[in-house]
Motif scaffolding. Structure first.
Motif, PDB file in Angstrom:
ATOM      1  N   VAL A  28      -3.546  -2.608   1.923  1.00 19.15           N
ATOM      2  CA  VAL A  28      -2.076  -2.782   1.900  1.00 19.15           C
ATOM      3  C   VAL A  28      -1.736  -3.888   0.592  1.00 19.15           C
ATOM      4  O   VAL A  28      -2.471  -5.048   0.546  1.00 19.15           O
ATOM      5  CB  VAL A  28      -1.609  -3.592   3.063  1.00 19.15           C
ATOM      6  CG1 VAL A  28      -0.103  -3.759   3.270  1.00 19.15           C
ATOM      7  CG2 VAL A  28      -1.774  -2.706   4.003  1.00 19.15           C
ATOM      8  N   ASN A  74       0.993   6.984  -1.998  1.00 18.46           N
ATOM      9  CA  ASN A  74       0.746   6.135  -0.932  1.00 18.46           C
ATOM     10  C   ASN A  74       1.654   4.746  -1.337  1.00 18.46           C
ATOM     11  O   ASN A  74       1.172   3.609  -0.982  1.00 18.46           O
ATOM     12  CB  ASN A  74      -0.783   5.581  -0.930  1.00 18.46           C
ATOM     13  CG  ASN A  74      -1.597   6.498  -0.671  1.00 18.46           C
ATOM     14  OD1 ASN A  74      -1.369   7.535   0.162  1.00 18.46           O
ATOM     15  ND2 ASN A  74      -2.674   6.548  -1.083  1.00 18.46           N
ATOM     16  N   VAL A 108       0.074   1.410   0.522  1.00 18.50           N
ATOM     17  CA  VAL A 108      -0.720   1.400   1.674  1.00 18.50           C
ATOM     18  C   VAL A 108      -1.377   2.669   1.694  1.00 18.50           C
ATOM     19  O   VAL A 108      -1.120   3.719   1.508  1.00 18.50           O
ATOM     20  CB  VAL A 108       0.414   1.663   2.916  1.00 18.50           C
ATOM     21  CG1 VAL A 108      -0.069   1.949   4.018  1.00 18.50           C
ATOM     22  CG2 VAL A 108       1.441   0.491   2.823  1.00 18.50           C
ATOM     23  N   CYS A 124       5.105  -4.577   7.462  1.00 16.87           N
ATOM     24  CA  CYS A 124       5.791  -4.682   6.023  1.00 16.87           C
ATOM     25  C   CYS A 124       6.933  -5.562   6.079  1.00 16.87           C
ATOM     26  O   CYS A 124       7.184  -6.574   5.461  1.00 16.87           O
ATOM     27  CB  CYS A 124       6.172  -3.257   5.294  1.00 16.87           C
ATOM     28  SG  CYS A 124       4.575  -2.346   4.955  1.00 16.87           S
TER      29      CYS A 124
END
Length: 178
Positions: A28, A74, A108, A124
């Motif tokens: 992340v 992503n 991510v 998030c």
């Protein structure tokens, strides 16, 4: 003398667990964060109000939104939306209205698809919250009020409430979950 570290090479990847049940590594990263939209209406100053006897009553509404970014792999944009109304407890007169949409772009990777939606709408926003809190504090202070330091927000509870609301809506409409 033995050299420590990796000598300027690319960062080492974490060790995979021994055995055949290795799980993919979760990655992340906050790619960017920014104010998407903001409005501060100072009704108190427009009326030429005096601070004597003013006891603010503050109501905070929070909503969340997330979407996959087009043409990227992503990456997701997560938006936290804050609507903060302040009025005088004594007479109900409006003091200020602050609306803030604070967004982050997240890379991510490695999160299973069934866990992605809750991750985007719980974890998030937790990462973005301190920055949005600081903006709210600065704007209210610069608007002539005491700095408003938002209480911590339980994004997991917000997520669960939204799931419950959607389930009740589907039940009222007579439809099944998709």
């Amino acid at each position: 003398m033995a050299e420590t570290g990796n000598g300027g090479a690319a960062p080492a990847t974490p060790q995979q667990p021994q055995g055949g049940d290795a799980q993919p590594q979760v990655r992340v990263q906050i790619v960017a964060q920014y104010i998407r939209d903001m409005s501060f209406e100072n009704a108190f100053a427009q009326r030429g109000g005096k601070t004597e006897g003013v006891q603010p009553d503050i109501k905070v509404q929070v909503s969340l939104d997330a979407r996959k970014r087009e043409d990227t792999e992503n990456q997701y944009e997560v938006v936290t939306k804050y609507k903060i109304n302040s009025s005088n407890k004594a007479d109900g007169a409006a003091l200020f209205l602050l609306e803030l949409e604070y967004a982050g772009v997240f890379l991510v990777d490695g999160i299973p698809q069934e866990q992605l939606h809750p991750f985007l709408l719980i974890e998030c926003p937790r990462l973005l919250f301190p920055f949005a809190r600081r903006i709210v504090s600065d704007v209210t202070r610069d608007g002539g009020f005491l700095p408003l330091n938002l209480d911590l927000i339980d994004f997991m509870a917000l997520y669960r409430q939204e799931l419950q609301r959607q389930a009740e809506l589907r039940k009222a409409q007579g439809t099944q979950p998709s």
